[in-house]
Design a protein around this motif. Structure first.
Motif, short mmCIF file in Angstrom:
data_model
loop_
_atom_site.label_atom_id
_atom_site.label_comp_id
_atom_site.label_asym_id
_atom_site.label_seq_id
_atom_site.Cartn_x
_atom_site.Cartn_y
_atom_site.Cartn_z
N ARG A 38 0.82 -1.20 0.00
CA ARG A 38 0.00 0.00 0.00
C ARG A 38 0.86 1.25 0.00
NH1 ARG A 38 -2.77 -1.37 3.97
NH2 ARG A 38 -1.87 -0.09 5.61
N ARG A 39 2.00 1.21 0.70
CA ARG A 39 2.87 2.39 0.82
C ARG A 39 3.97 2.42 -0.23
NH1 ARG A 39 3.34 5.31 5.41
NH2 ARG A 39 5.56 5.54 4.95
N TYR A 42 4.23 5.62 -2.30
CA TYR A 42 4.60 6.77 -1.47
C TYR A 42 6.08 6.71 -1.09
CZ TYR A 42 4.91 9.83 2.59
OH TYR A 42 5.29 10.79 3.49
N ASP A 43 6.54 5.53 -0.64
CA ASP A 43 7.95 5.40 -0.25
C ASP A 43 8.88 5.62 -1.44
OD1 ASP A 43 7.19 4.87 2.34
OD2 ASP A 43 7.27 2.70 2.12
N ARG A 119 0.81 10.54 -1.69
CA ARG A 119 0.25 10.65 -0.35
C ARG A 119 -1.28 10.63 -0.40
NH1 ARG A 119 2.71 14.93 1.14
NH2 ARG A 119 4.29 14.01 2.47
N LEU A 122 -2.45 7.19 -1.17
CA LEU A 122 -2.26 6.25 -0.07
C LEU A 122 -3.54 6.06 0.73
CD1 LEU A 122 -0.13 4.54 1.42
CD2 LEU A 122 0.38 6.55 2.81
N ARG A 131 -3.46 -0.74 -5.87
CA ARG A 131 -2.20 -0.38 -5.24
C ARG A 131 -1.13 -0.15 -6.31
NH1 ARG A 131 -2.53 -4.48 -0.02
NH2 ARG A 131 -4.28 -3.37 0.97
#
Length: 281
Positions: A38-39, A42-43, A119, A122, A131
């Motif tokens: 999921r992240r 963003y990461d 973000r 997310l 995702r």
């Protein structure tokens, strides 16, 4: 009592503990993989922004160094120790450094916008199919499907032959991008590092653009148009405008350099005159 059963009776509690620990580890791994998935976007966007910011810092330092070098060359020309060609080279290096700094600054803004989008995404990508990694894989597969529509349809291949010709520049670029996307495509069954995902995401983006160009060029050639000439014509128009701006900037820099050289020469002459007067006095 049999020794085996005696030991088993003493250690009966170990099996439930091991089973419970195994269950915790498995659930933790699953939750970690889900959170990582999921992240992931963003990461990766955060890493890209950090890399862009480092590049921008280095570009700004390069500009300061180039300005100092130009100032030294201008002063040297005023003192007669530097050749005008050296000043021109230093001025060109400064322009290149400034262009690099502007590009790096634009990259930071783009990466920051990408991070903000990641973000916001997310909070919305609770659906596993929405995702980052599944979306990138779906985009990759969609390009391959579009390409195979030409490769498997004889009518399309006859109508647009260059899209199947590896000797065509745009098709060759697409095939290289296709190979890059294939090599960087991760296995969704394992945990993916943000940097690994970022490389694959960028490869898929380049693949989409490369196929759009190859498809557009194939259709243009089928209509009797030369896409390379059209691109050259558009680029020439932009280059002419850019050259005009650069020429104006160069003239302004030359005038400023000449003014600085004159000011330095006048200051040196005034200093020499004052020194001579003091010696006479």
């Amino acid at each position: 009592m049999d020794p085996f059963w005696a030991v088993a009776a003493e250690l009966w509690w170990i099996a439930p503990v091991i089973a419970g620990a195994g269950a915790v580890i498995v659930l933790g791994a699953r939750r970690g993989a889900a959170a990582g998935g999921r992240r992931l976007g963003y990461d990766a966007a955060r890493l890209d922004l950090q890399s862009a910011q480092r590049a921008a810092t280095e570009a700004r330092v390069a500009v300061r160094v180039a300005r100092a070098e130009l100032a030294g060359r201008v002063a040297g020309r005023a003192a007669g120790s530097a050749h005008p060609v050296e000043v021109s080279d230093a001025r060109r290096a400064l322009r290149d450094a400034e262009a690099g700094a502007k590009a790096a600054s634009a990259s930071v803004r783009a990466r920051r916008a990408q991070l903000e989008a990641a973000r916001a995404d997310l909070a919305l990508n609770a659906d596993p199919h929405r995702r980052p990694l599944p979306r990138a894989i779906a985009a990759h597969d969609a390009v391959v499907t579009r390409w195979m529509a030409y490769e498997t349809d004889p009518a399309k291949l006859i109508a647009y032959p260059t899209i199947g010709d590896a000797g065509d520049p745009s098709t060759a670029a697409f095939l290289l991008a296709l190979d890059e996307a294939r090599q960087t495509r991760p296995d969704p069954a394992r945990r993916i590092a943000p940097a690994e995902f970022g490389a694959y995401r960028d490869a898929v983006t380049r693949l989409e653009r490369a196929f759009d160009t190859a498809e557009r060029d194939a259709h243009a050639r089928a209509e009797g148009r030369d896409p390379e000439r059209e691109r050259t014509s558009r680029a020439t128009g932009w280059q002419d405008t850019a050259q005009q701006v650069i020429a104006m900037s160069a003239d302004a820099l030359d005038r400023a350099a000449d003014a600085a050289a004159s000011a330095i020469a006048a200051w040196n002459a005034r200093e020499r005159g004052q020194k001579q007067r003091k010696e006479r006095d």
